[in-house]
Design a protein around this motif. Structure first.
Motif, PDB file in Angstrom:
ATOM      1  N   LEU A   9      57.988  25.790   7.329  1.00  0.00           N
ATOM      2  CA  LEU A   9      57.139  26.485   6.367  1.00  0.00           C
ATOM      3  C   LEU A   9      56.449  27.628   7.083  1.00  0.00           C
ATOM      4  O   LEU A   9      55.543  27.414   7.894  1.00  0.00           O
ATOM      5  CB  LEU A   9      56.105  25.532   5.751  1.00  0.00           C
ATOM      6  CG  LEU A   9      55.138  26.175   4.758  1.00  0.00           C
ATOM      7  CD1 LEU A   9      55.888  26.845   3.598  1.00  0.00           C
ATOM      8  CD2 LEU A   9      54.141  25.149   4.237  1.00  0.00           C
ATOM      9  N   GLY A  10      56.919  28.823   6.808  1.00  0.00           N
ATOM     10  CA  GLY A  10      56.304  30.008   7.385  1.00  0.00           C
ATOM     11  C   GLY A  10      55.034  30.362   6.639  1.00  0.00           C
ATOM     12  O   GLY A  10      54.799  29.905   5.519  1.00  0.00           O
ATOM     13  N   PRO A  11      54.192  31.204   7.250  1.00  0.00           N
ATOM     14  CA  PRO A  11      52.946  31.608   6.599  1.00  0.00           C
ATOM     15  C   PRO A  11      53.194  32.641   5.500  1.00  0.00           C
ATOM     16  O   PRO A  11      54.101  33.464   5.594  1.00  0.00           O
ATOM     17  CB  PRO A  11      52.155  32.236   7.750  1.00  0.00           C
ATOM     18  CG  PRO A  11      53.207  32.772   8.673  1.00  0.00           C
ATOM     19  CD  PRO A  11      54.348  31.789   8.585  1.00  0.00           C
ATOM     20  N   VAL A  12      52.357  32.585   4.463  1.00  0.00           N
ATOM     21  CA  VAL A  12      52.309  33.650   3.473  1.00  0.00           C
ATOM     22  C   VAL A  12      51.449  34.740   4.096  1.00  0.00           C
ATOM     23  O   VAL A  12      50.296  34.499   4.474  1.00  0.00           O
ATOM     24  CB  VAL A  12      51.708  33.167   2.137  1.00  0.00           C
ATOM     25  CG1 VAL A  12      51.547  34.328   1.161  1.00  0.00           C
ATOM     26  CG2 VAL A  12      52.584  32.071   1.533  1.00  0.00           C
ATOM     27  N   TYR A  13      52.018  35.929   4.241  1.00  0.00           N
ATOM     28  CA  TYR A  13      51.329  37.022   4.926  1.00  0.00           C
ATOM     29  C   TYR A  13      50.057  37.395   4.170  1.00  0.00           C
ATOM     30  O   TYR A  13      50.051  37.540   2.952  1.00  0.00           O
ATOM     31  CB  TYR A  13      52.254  38.232   5.050  1.00  0.00           C
ATOM     32  CG  TYR A  13      51.696  39.306   5.936  1.00  0.00           C
ATOM     33  CD1 TYR A  13      51.647  39.128   7.310  1.00  0.00           C
ATOM     34  CD2 TYR A  13      51.198  40.488   5.408  1.00  0.00           C
ATOM     35  CE1 TYR A  13      51.135  40.104   8.147  1.00  0.00           C
ATOM     36  CE2 TYR A  13      50.681  41.470   6.226  1.00  0.00           C
ATOM     37  CZ  TYR A  13      50.650  41.272   7.596  1.00  0.00           C
ATOM     38  OH  TYR A  13      50.127  42.239   8.416  1.00  0.00           O
ATOM     39  N   GLY A  14      48.952  37.484   4.918  1.00  0.00           N
ATOM     40  CA  GLY A  14      47.673  37.843   4.325  1.00  0.00           C
ATOM     41  C   GLY A  14      46.934  36.674   3.701  1.00  0.00           C
ATOM     42  O   GLY A  14      45.819  36.838   3.222  1.00  0.00           O
ATOM     43  N   VAL A  15      47.537  35.491   3.686  1.00  0.00           N
ATOM     44  CA  VAL A  15      46.909  34.303   3.102  1.00  0.00           C
ATOM     45  C   VAL A  15      46.728  33.225   4.167  1.00  0.00           C
ATOM     46  O   VAL A  15      45.619  32.741   4.386  1.00  0.00           O
ATOM     47  CB  VAL A  15      47.748  33.758   1.914  1.00  0.00           C
ATOM     48  CG1 VAL A  15      47.156  32.456   1.389  1.00  0.00           C
ATOM     49  CG2 VAL A  15      47.857  34.801   0.807  1.00  0.00           C
ATOM     50  N   ASP A  16      47.827  32.819   4.802  1.00  0.00           N
ATOM     51  CA  ASP A  16      47.785  31.766   5.821  1.00  0.00           C
ATOM     52  C   ASP A  16      47.479  32.399   7.174  1.00  0.00           C
ATOM     53  O   ASP A  16      48.271  33.195   7.681  1.00  0.00           O
ATOM     54  CB  ASP A  16      49.133  31.029   5.877  1.00  0.00           C
ATOM     55  CG  ASP A  16      49.464  30.344   4.563  1.00  0.00           C
ATOM     56  OD1 ASP A  16      48.564  29.727   3.970  1.00  0.00           O
ATOM     57  OD2 ASP A  16      50.629  30.436   4.128  1.00  0.00           O
ATOM     58  N   GLU A  17      46.326  32.058   7.717  1.00  0.00           N
ATOM     59  CA  GLU A  17      45.887  32.660   8.972  1.00  0.00           C
ATOM     60  C   GLU A  17      45.620  31.601  10.037  1.00  0.00           C
ATOM     61  O   GLU A  17      45.237  30.490   9.693  1.00  0.00           O
ATOM     62  CB  GLU A  17      44.609  33.481   8.737  1.00  0.00           C
ATOM     63  CG  GLU A  17      44.799  34.684   7.818  1.00  0.00           C
ATOM     64  CD  GLU A  17      45.724  35.751   8.364  1.00  0.00           C
ATOM     65  OE1 GLU A  17      45.937  35.787   9.600  1.00  0.00           O
ATOM     66  OE2 GLU A  17      46.253  36.539   7.577  1.00  0.00           O
ATOM     67  N   PRO A  18      45.808  31.918  11.309  1.00  0.00           N
ATOM     68  CA  PRO A  18      46.332  33.177  11.855  1.00  0.00           C
ATOM     69  C   PRO A  18      47.853  33.243  11.666  1.00  0.00           C
ATOM     70  O   PRO A  18      48.591  32.413  12.210  1.00  0.00           O
ATOM     71  CB  PRO A  18      45.936  33.148  13.329  1.00  0.00           C
ATOM     72  CG  PRO A  18      45.813  31.680  13.656  1.00  0.00           C
ATOM     73  CD  PRO A  18      45.428  30.974  12.378  1.00  0.00           C
ATOM     74  N   SER A  19      48.292  34.193  10.879  1.00  0.00           N
ATOM     75  CA  SER A  19      49.701  34.249  10.474  1.00  0.00           C
ATOM     76  C   SER A  19      50.644  34.388  11.662  1.00  0.00           C
ATOM     77  O   SER A  19      51.726  33.792  11.665  1.00  0.00           O
ATOM     78  CB  SER A  19      49.936  35.365   9.462  1.00  0.00           C
ATOM     79  OG  SER A  19      49.608  36.619  10.002  1.00  0.00           O
ATOM     80  N   ASP A  20      50.243  35.147  12.686  1.00  0.00           N
ATOM     81  CA  ASP A  20      51.130  35.313  13.840  1.00  0.00           C
ATOM     82  C   ASP A  20      51.344  33.989  14.567  1.00  0.00           C
ATOM     83  O   ASP A  20      52.471  33.651  14.937  1.00  0.00           O
ATOM     84  CB  ASP A  20      50.615  36.400  14.792  1.00  0.00           C
ATOM     85  CG  ASP A  20      49.205  36.147  15.299  1.00  0.00           C
ATOM     86  OD1 ASP A  20      48.431  35.371  14.668  1.00  0.00           O
ATOM     87  OD2 ASP A  20      48.843  36.749  16.331  1.00  0.00           O
ATOM     88  N   GLU A  21      50.282  33.215  14.741  1.00  0.00           N
ATOM     89  CA  GLU A  21      50.410  31.922  15.426  1.00  0.00           C
ATOM     90  C   GLU A  21      51.201  30.925  14.587  1.00  0.00           C
ATOM     91  O   GLU A  21      51.994  30.148  15.116  1.00  0.00           O
ATOM     92  CB  GLU A  21      49.031  31.364  15.755  1.00  0.00           C
ATOM     93  CG  GLU A  21      48.317  32.157  16.838  1.00  0.00           C
ATOM     94  CD  GLU A  21      46.914  31.654  17.105  1.00  0.00           C
ATOM     95  OE1 GLU A  21      46.626  30.470  16.829  1.00  0.00           O
ATOM     96  OE2 GLU A  21      46.098  32.459  17.594  1.00  0.00           O
ATOM     97  N   LEU A  22      51.002  30.942  13.271  1.00  0.00           N
ATOM     98  CA  LEU A  22      51.731  30.027  12.390  1.00  0.00           C
ATOM     99  C   LEU A  22      53.218  30.359  12.371  1.00  0.00           C
ATOM    100  O   LEU A  22      54.058  29.453  12.376  1.00  0.00           O
ATOM    101  CB  LEU A  22      51.141  30.056  10.979  1.00  0.00           C
ATOM    102  CG  LEU A  22      49.717  29.502  10.868  1.00  0.00           C
ATOM    103  CD1 LEU A  22      49.132  29.807   9.489  1.00  0.00           C
ATOM    104  CD2 LEU A  22      49.686  28.012  11.160  1.00  0.00           C
ATOM    105  N   LEU A  23      53.549  31.647  12.368  1.00  0.00           N
ATOM    106  CA  LEU A  23      54.958  32.035  12.373  1.00  0.00           C
ATOM    107  C   LEU A  23      55.609  31.660  13.706  1.00  0.00           C
ATOM    108  O   LEU A  23      56.708  31.093  13.730  1.00  0.00           O
ATOM    109  CB  LEU A  23      55.111  33.525  12.096  1.00  0.00           C
ATOM    110  CG  LEU A  23      56.549  34.014  11.964  1.00  0.00           C
ATOM    111  CD1 LEU A  23      57.310  33.264  10.874  1.00  0.00           C
ATOM    112  CD2 LEU A  23      56.558  35.523  11.688  1.00  0.00           C
ATOM    113  N   ALA A  24      54.933  31.921  14.804  1.00  0.00           N
ATOM    114  CA  ALA A  24      55.470  31.542  16.121  1.00  0.00           C
ATOM    115  C   ALA A  24      55.682  30.032  16.187  1.00  0.00           C
ATOM    116  O   ALA A  24      56.685  29.553  16.734  1.00  0.00           O
ATOM    117  CB  ALA A  24      54.531  31.998  17.236  1.00  0.00           C
ATOM    118  N   SER A  25      54.770  29.265  15.588  1.00  0.00           N
ATOM    119  CA  SER A  25      54.885  27.814  15.584  1.00  0.00           C
ATOM    120  C   SER A  25      56.158  27.361  14.872  1.00  0.00           C
ATOM    121  O   SER A  25      56.783  26.380  15.294  1.00  0.00           O
ATOM    122  CB  SER A  25      53.655  27.183  14.917  1.00  0.00           C
ATOM    123  OG  SER A  25      53.787  25.784  14.864  1.00  0.00           O
ATOM    124  N   CYS A  26      56.551  28.056  13.818  1.00  0.00           N
ATOM    125  CA  CYS A  26      57.794  27.697  13.116  1.00  0.00           C
ATOM    126  C   CYS A  26      58.979  27.703  14.077  1.00  0.00           C
ATOM    127  O   CYS A  26      59.749  26.744  14.138  1.00  0.00           O
ATOM    128  CB  CYS A  26      58.083  28.689  11.982  1.00  0.00           C
ATOM    129  SG  CYS A  26      57.034  28.490  10.550  1.00  0.00           S
TER     130      CYS A  26
END
Length: 184
Positions: A85-102
């Motif tokens: 589950l990737g982050p929704v940009y501008g909603v799920d923060e910190p989006s960069d860390e959440l995306l890297a976690s994926c």
């Protein structure tokens, strides 16, 4: 197909359909929190895998941004599906860390399950609105950081929907991977 070697791992970039990667052990689903069929990559993977995939996913849901779970591939040509589950940009923060976690979690789980090859889409860049270049930089940095630590995973393929995404991924990998050797 563009190929790069980083230590013992080959990173491949290609344009195509993630549900038709017949030589890959695990494909990655850009999932929704409920792990249900939807649009984009999730819809395509669920359609190709058949209803058994949604049934197997049910006990794992919901997942949070940055999380990943593994299931069987069902009717896909791949033994496994990694659901991120990737982050929704501008909603799920910190989006960069959440995306890297994926990417980090998918590779960790694949390695734990002795998966040898993993295919990724460009997570969060569709309906979740993550800008393509920024998402690609995060994906490539994470993969380049994690690749040397992998024990089982030998091949990581980014399967990209269109030529623009392939071009951006190729450029970013060339910029970030000075230690990456490009096979001839």
């Amino acid at each position: 197909m563009h190929e790069y070697r980083v230590g013992g791992v080959t990173i491949e970039l290609t344009r195509g359909d993630i549900t038709k990667q017949t030589d890959i052990d695990a494909v990655t689903n850009a999932a929704n929190a409920q792990l249900l069929p939807g649009g984009g990559v999730a819809g395509a993977i669920h359609r190709a895998a058949g209803p058994g995939l949604a049934e197997e996913c049910r006990p794992f849901a919901p997942i949070r941004p940055g999380q990943c779970v593994i299931t069987g591939g069902h009717n896909l040509p791949n033994p496994h599906v990694l659901h991120c589950l990737g982050p929704v940009y501008g909603v799920d923060e910190p989006s960069d860390e959440l995306l890297a976690s994926c990417y980090r979690e998918a590779l960790r789980i694949a390695d734990e399950h002795e998966v040898r090859s993993v295919a990724f889409p460009a997570i969060s860049t569709g309906a979740f609105g993550y800008p393509l270049r920024a998402a690609t930089e995060i994906a490539m940095r994470t993969v380049l950081d994690v690749a040397p630590t992998l024990r089982s995973v030998e091949r990581i393929r980014f399967v990209l929907f269109d030529g623009d995404a392939l071009s951006v991924h190729t450029d970013v990998l060339a910029e970030l991977g000075p230690g990456a050797d490009r096979p001839s």
